[in-house]
Design an enzyme around this catalytic site. Structure first.
Site, PDB file in Angstrom:
ATOM      1  N   SER A   1      70.294  76.071  51.156  1.00 41.94           N
ATOM      2  CA  SER A   1      69.347  75.434  50.297  1.00 41.94           C
ATOM      3  C   SER A   1      69.712  75.908  48.819  1.00 41.94           C
ATOM      4  O   SER A   1      69.494  75.168  47.878  1.00 41.94           O
ATOM      5  CB  SER A   1      67.982  76.044  50.674  1.00 41.94           C
ATOM      6  OG  SER A   1      67.749  75.551  51.985  1.00 41.94           O
TER       7      SER A   1
ATOM      8  N   ALA B   1      67.751  70.628  52.684  1.00 37.53           N
ATOM      9  CA  ALA B   1      67.619  72.025  52.068  1.00 37.53           C
ATOM     10  C   ALA B   1      66.073  72.096  52.193  1.00 37.53           C
ATOM     11  O   ALA B   1      65.293  71.164  52.036  1.00 37.53           O
ATOM     12  CB  ALA B   1      67.962  71.995  50.672  1.00 37.53           C
ATOM     13  N   LYS B   2      65.668  73.410  52.408  1.00 35.58           N
ATOM     14  CA  LYS B   2      64.360  73.772  52.494  1.00 35.58           C
ATOM     15  C   LYS B   2      63.844  74.197  51.132  1.00 35.58           C
ATOM     16  O   LYS B   2      63.883  75.472  50.611  1.00 35.58           O
ATOM     17  CB  LYS B   2      64.018  75.035  53.639  1.00 35.58           C
ATOM     18  CG  LYS B   2      62.927  74.824  54.258  1.00 35.58           C
ATOM     19  CD  LYS B   2      62.778  75.717  55.259  1.00 35.58           C
ATOM     20  CE  LYS B   2      61.328  76.041  56.011  1.00 35.58           C
ATOM     21  NZ  LYS B   2      60.610  75.028  56.257  1.00 35.58           N
ATOM     22  N   VAL B   3      63.267  73.166  50.264  1.00 37.20           N
ATOM     23  CA  VAL B   3      63.087  73.476  48.916  1.00 37.20           C
ATOM     24  C   VAL B   3      61.434  73.486  48.893  1.00 37.20           C
ATOM     25  O   VAL B   3      60.866  72.314  49.134  1.00 37.20           O
ATOM     26  CB  VAL B   3      63.687  72.359  47.983  1.00 37.20           C
ATOM     27  CG1 VAL B   3      63.187  72.378  46.591  1.00 37.20           C
ATOM     28  CG2 VAL B   3      65.215  72.250  48.344  1.00 37.20           C
TER      29      VAL B   3
ATOM     30  N   TYR C   1      57.778  69.938  49.913  1.00 38.25           N
ATOM     31  CA  TYR C   1      56.634  69.945  50.765  1.00 38.25           C
ATOM     32  C   TYR C   1      55.431  69.306  50.072  1.00 38.25           C
ATOM     33  O   TYR C   1      54.437  69.199  51.093  1.00 38.25           O
ATOM     34  CB  TYR C   1      56.230  71.520  51.155  1.00 38.25           C
ATOM     35  CG  TYR C   1      57.506  71.908  52.106  1.00 38.25           C
ATOM     36  CD1 TYR C   1      56.914  71.766  53.376  1.00 38.25           C
ATOM     37  CD2 TYR C   1      58.630  72.025  51.867  1.00 38.25           C
ATOM     38  CE1 TYR C   1      57.916  71.908  54.533  1.00 38.25           C
ATOM     39  CE2 TYR C   1      59.427  72.257  52.806  1.00 38.25           C
ATOM     40  CZ  TYR C   1      59.387  72.326  54.161  1.00 38.25           C
ATOM     41  OH  TYR C   1      60.210  72.382  55.134  1.00 38.25           O
TER      42      TYR C   1
END
Ligand code: PMP
Length: 326
Positions: free
Chosen positions: A94, A182-184, A188
């Site tokens: 990420s 990717a955990k951005v 969210y």
């Protein structure tokens, strides 16, 4: 990768008992931290209450940050962080995609996470690594980033009951608009919109479609359904490739269950025998209905139920012991 139990023994010898914060949790209200909670911030162990972050940060203003959600479980050998390597590799992925500097190796992040648990007297815990950006109002990633590791006790995110789910009118982000894998942090806001919509309409959780109208995933979990003893889930491309999703593939293989990755619509799901969400925070969460279409099988008779129990045993390292009992 060092073994968890060895790391734990080293910490026990290295740190005074007084360096372990007393952690208590009020079951009614989530306590992310209390006056004794210690976090790891930019190379130092500091009291959570004594930290601060700038009001002019790029993460706060534009949502540029990367993070992980990891669980540790109490086992007979001390706490075990489940799939630490996979989580920290995804954090690196990420960060790379967003051009964010992450100056720690996967092993270093793992060791620091065990120390975080130890210092906070936590075993069954949720660990939140966050790489965030400092003061910068431009739209370019700075070289310098901040690295935070914190943890708290957290119940299963979607609870223990079976869920009533609504198909959201919000789609998952188009993979051409961002790196969906990717955990951005900024991604969210999409999950928050979908969750707010579902909760306000009286449902427990949202199911989001991709830009082509195929089912993608939940707001913070992947989605599986089962039909005639076959499991189906969305292929990679428009989803966050969950580590729990991958664990379900592994467990299904051991059970001899067939899993098919394919595109499908909510209509396909309405005809299903059962369905469930998978995620680190939610674990394996059974679903009762989608858009008021109730599944044919009671949760206890589904493949999902079997996999949920197997998942519990795997994360708590209970399988070997169960095997001995048989
Ligand atoms: N999809 C989304 C959008 C998520 O936020 C999560 C939670 N990280 C997942 C899927 C499940 O991922 P994992 O199993 O790695 O926790």
């Amino acid at each position: 990768m060092p073994r968890a139990i060895d790391l734990w023994m080293v910490l026990r010898n290295r740190l005074e008992p007084s360096e372990r914060a007393a952690f208590f949790i009020d079951k009614k209200k989530i306590m992310y931290y209390n006056k004794n909670t210690v976090v790891y911030l930019d190379g130092k162990w500091v009291k959570s209450k004594e930290t601060s972050a700038s009001l002019y940060g790029q993460s706060l203003h534009y949502g540029l940050g990367v993070f992980e959600g990891i669980r540790s479980y109490k086992t007979e050998d001390g706490p075990m962080i489940f799939k630490a390597r996979e989580h920290f590799e995804r954090l690196h992925y990420s960060a790379r995609k967003m051009h964010i500097n992450l100056p720690y190796t996967v092993d270093e992040l793992t060791e620091l996470s065990y120390e975080l648990l130890y210092r906070n007297n936590l075993e069954d815990a949720y660990i939140r690594p966050l790489v965030y950006m400092g003061e910068n109002m431009s739209l370019q990633t700075d070289k310098q980033s901040h690295v935070l590791l914190c943890a708290w006790e957290w119940e299963r995110y979607l609870g223990d009951g079976q869920l009533n789910v609504m198909t959201s009118s919000f789609q998952r982000p188009n993979p051409k608009s961002c790196f969906v894998e990717a955990k951005v942090t900024g991604h969210y806001t999409n999950s928050i919109l979908a969750t707010n919509q579902a909760k306000r309409a009286g449902y427990d959780e949202a199911l989001l479609l991709d830009m082509n109208g195929h089912v993608a995933e939940g707001s913070g979990a992947n989605f599986f359904y089962e039909k005639d003893n076959i499991l189906f889930t969305a292929p990679k491309g428009n989803i966050l490739q969950g580590i729990t999703r991958q664990t379900i593939f592994e467990l299904a293989k051991e059970f001899g269950y067939q899993v098919v990755e394919k595109y499908f619509t909510p209509k396909d799901v309405y005809q299903a025998d059962g369905a469930f969400f998978t995620g680190t925070a939610a674990e394996v969460a059974g679903i009762k209905s989608i858009d008021y279409n109730y599944f044919k099988l009671p949760w206890e008779q589904t493949m999902g139920f079997e996999l949920a129990s197997a998942y519990k045993n795997r994360v708590q390292k209970k399988e070997y012991k169960n095997f001995e009992l048989v």
